[in-house]
Each structure stands twice: as C-alpha cells, then as structure tokens.
Design a protein around this motif. Structure first.
Motif, short mmCIF file in Angstrom:
data_model
loop_
_atom_site.label_atom_id
_atom_site.label_comp_id
_atom_site.label_asym_id
_atom_site.label_seq_id
_atom_site.Cartn_x
_atom_site.Cartn_y
_atom_site.Cartn_z
N TRP A 13 -17.20 70.44 26.65
CA TRP A 13 -16.15 71.19 25.95
C TRP A 13 -15.08 70.26 25.44
CZ3 TRP A 13 -15.40 75.49 23.51
CH2 TRP A 13 -14.13 75.96 23.27
N GLN A 14 -14.92 70.23 24.13
CA GLN A 14 -13.82 69.50 23.51
C GLN A 14 -12.64 70.46 23.45
OE1 GLN A 14 -14.97 66.05 23.52
NE2 GLN A 14 -13.31 66.20 22.10
N ILE A 15 -11.59 70.15 24.15
CA ILE A 15 -10.44 71.04 24.22
C ILE A 15 -9.74 71.10 22.86
CG2 ILE A 15 -8.21 71.46 25.32
CD1 ILE A 15 -9.30 69.89 27.76
N PRO A 16 -9.71 72.28 22.26
CA PRO A 16 -9.02 72.39 20.97
C PRO A 16 -7.51 72.49 21.15
CG PRO A 16 -10.00 74.50 21.56
CD PRO A 16 -10.40 73.52 22.62
N VAL A 17 -6.81 71.97 20.17
CA VAL A 17 -5.36 72.10 20.11
C VAL A 17 -5.06 72.85 18.82
CG1 VAL A 17 -3.13 70.92 20.10
CG2 VAL A 17 -5.08 69.90 21.31
N ILE A 18 -4.47 74.02 18.96
CA ILE A 18 -4.31 74.91 17.82
C ILE A 18 -2.83 75.12 17.53
CG2 ILE A 18 -4.80 77.23 16.97
CD1 ILE A 18 -7.27 76.98 18.95
N LYS A 19 -2.48 74.92 16.27
CA LYS A 19 -1.12 75.20 15.83
C LYS A 19 -1.05 76.66 15.41
CE LYS A 19 -0.32 70.67 13.74
NZ LYS A 19 0.00 70.00 12.46
N THR A 20 -0.02 77.33 15.89
CA THR A 20 0.19 78.72 15.48
C THR A 20 1.65 78.94 15.11
OG1 THR A 20 0.69 79.53 17.71
CG2 THR A 20 -1.61 79.60 17.02
N ILE A 21 1.83 79.94 14.31
CA ILE A 21 3.15 80.49 14.02
C ILE A 21 2.96 81.99 14.19
CG2 ILE A 21 5.07 80.68 12.39
CD1 ILE A 21 3.86 78.16 10.99
N ALA A 22 3.17 82.45 15.41
CA ALA A 22 2.83 83.82 15.77
C ALA A 22 3.55 84.86 14.93
CB ALA A 22 3.10 84.06 17.25
N THR A 23 4.77 84.56 14.52
CA THR A 23 5.54 85.55 13.77
C THR A 23 4.93 85.90 12.42
OG1 THR A 23 6.97 83.79 12.93
CG2 THR A 23 7.74 85.01 14.88
N ALA A 73 -6.00 73.17 31.37
CA ALA A 73 -6.13 74.02 30.18
C ALA A 73 -7.48 73.81 29.49
CB ALA A 73 -5.00 73.74 29.21
N ASP A 74 -8.00 74.88 28.92
CA ASP A 74 -9.23 74.83 28.14
C ASP A 74 -8.96 74.95 26.65
OD1 ASP A 74 -11.07 74.64 30.33
OD2 ASP A 74 -10.61 76.72 30.78
N VAL A 75 -7.79 75.45 26.31
CA VAL A 75 -7.34 75.55 24.92
C VAL A 75 -5.83 75.33 24.95
CG1 VAL A 75 -7.07 77.05 22.90
CG2 VAL A 75 -9.13 77.25 24.32
N PHE A 76 -5.34 74.49 24.07
CA PHE A 76 -3.91 74.30 23.95
C PHE A 76 -3.42 75.00 22.70
CE2 PHE A 76 -4.82 70.33 26.38
CZ PHE A 76 -4.03 70.61 27.48
N VAL A 77 -2.26 75.63 22.80
CA VAL A 77 -1.66 76.31 21.66
C VAL A 77 -0.25 75.77 21.48
CG1 VAL A 77 -0.99 78.52 20.66
CG2 VAL A 77 -2.97 78.39 22.18
N VAL A 78 0.02 75.29 20.29
CA VAL A 78 1.37 74.87 19.95
C VAL A 78 1.92 75.95 19.04
CG1 VAL A 78 2.80 73.11 18.84
CG2 VAL A 78 0.78 72.43 20.15
N ASN A 79 2.66 76.88 19.63
CA ASN A 79 3.26 77.95 18.84
C ASN A 79 4.54 77.43 18.20
OD1 ASN A 79 3.40 80.53 17.75
ND2 ASN A 79 4.72 81.25 19.40
N LYS A 80 4.99 78.12 17.21
CA LYS A 80 6.17 77.72 16.44
C LYS A 80 5.94 76.34 15.84
CE LYS A 80 9.14 80.60 19.24
NZ LYS A 80 10.37 80.73 20.01
N ALA A 81 4.75 76.15 15.32
CA ALA A 81 4.33 74.85 14.78
C ALA A 81 5.12 74.43 13.56
CB ALA A 81 2.83 74.88 14.45
N ASP A 82 5.94 75.32 13.05
CA ASP A 82 6.77 75.00 11.89
C ASP A 82 8.14 74.44 12.28
OD1 ASP A 82 7.44 77.46 13.02
OD2 ASP A 82 8.11 78.32 11.11
N CYS A 113 -2.72 66.58 21.60
CA CYS A 113 -4.06 66.15 21.18
C CYS A 113 -4.56 64.98 22.02
CB CYS A 113 -4.07 65.77 19.69
SG CYS A 113 -4.01 67.18 18.58
N MET A 114 -3.69 64.05 22.34
CA MET A 114 -4.07 62.91 23.18
C MET A 114 -4.44 63.38 24.58
SD MET A 114 -1.67 59.72 21.95
CE MET A 114 -0.11 60.52 22.23
N VAL A 115 -3.68 64.32 25.13
CA VAL A 115 -3.98 64.88 26.44
C VAL A 115 -5.32 65.61 26.39
CG1 VAL A 115 -3.27 66.57 28.18
CG2 VAL A 115 -1.58 65.04 27.17
N ALA A 116 -5.53 66.38 25.33
CA ALA A 116 -6.76 67.15 25.18
C ALA A 116 -7.98 66.24 25.12
CB ALA A 116 -6.69 68.02 23.93
N ILE A 117 -7.87 65.17 24.39
CA ILE A 117 -8.99 64.22 24.29
C ILE A 117 -9.29 63.62 25.66
CG2 ILE A 117 -9.66 61.96 23.37
CD1 ILE A 117 -8.14 62.81 20.77
#
Length: 128
Positions: A45-55, A13-22, A34-38
């Motif tokens: 390229w520093q792999i970003p880990v992004i929290k989303t709540i798509a709804t 992965a080049d970008v991680f997304v944690v959906n339903k972060a709530d 985040c540990m895996v990304a590091i």
C-alpha cells in the motif's frame, strides 16, 4: 505540523488528508506529509496524500476513491486484524480485572512492600 508528525499518528495512517489546501503553508505541509507517507508505505500500500478544500468539495472524490481502494487491499486486512486483536486484548484485560479493587490492591502492595524481601511477582502469584 511538527507536533502532528512527532505524535506517532503519522505512523499509523493509511491515507493522509491535507484539508484547507488553499491556505498559506499548506504546500509545505503537503510536501512534508508526502515524505512521511513514502517512508511509511509498504509494497502492499502506497499511502496517498490528498489535498482537499472541503468547503468547495475539491479533492473529496479523490479522497473517497482512496478510502475505497484501501478497503480492498491485503494491507487493510492485515492491519484490521492487528487492530481487532489489540481491541480484543483490551476487552480481555477489562473483563479479567473487573473484580479487582484498585484502591485495595494499592493498599495491600503498600503494606507488603514494606518488607525487605518484597517481590511483586510472588505477591501477585499469591493473590491471583
């Protein structure tokens, strides 16, 4: 969570997304990702880990910007070349083997392999 990390997907992965972060457990999952990304990041390229709540749209802008940023990195170009080369190899293999009847090949190998001195490499050299 554990199955995702073990599956090997985490390594590419080049970008991680944690959906339903709530949701319950999302914070812990985010921390682990985040540990895996590091561990899998490079100096390019520093792999970003992004929290989303798509709804409700939370994190979508950040995700979009991360994807755009990645598309403009040297890392993306290198990785893209490797992915394209792998796809090219798959297409070449498919094109070169399109006329091979697998069932017939299996039968021929079964018949030939009953001989004591059977060698698959020599068998294939004679056939192809």
């Amino acid at each position: 969570e554990v199955q995702g990390i073990k599956s090997g997907v985490m390594e590419i992965a080049d970008v991680f997304v944690v959906n339903k972060a709530d949701r319950d457990g999302a914070a812990s999952f985010y921390k682990n990702i985040c540990m895996v990304a590091i561990a899998n990041s490079s100096h390019k390229w520093q792999i970003p880990v992004i929290k989303t709540i798509a709804t409700d749209g939370n994190g979508i802008e950040e995700l979009y910007l991360s994807i755009i940023a990645h598309q403009h990195t040297e890392h993306n170009n290198e990785k893209r070349s490797k992915v394209l080369a792998e796809k090219a190899m798959q297409l070449i293999r498919k094109k070169r083997t399109v006329d091979i009847d697998f069932q017939k090949l299996a039968e021929d190998i079964q018949n030939a392999s009953s001989k004591k001195d059977f060698n698959l490499y020599l068998f294939l050299a004679d056939k192809f």
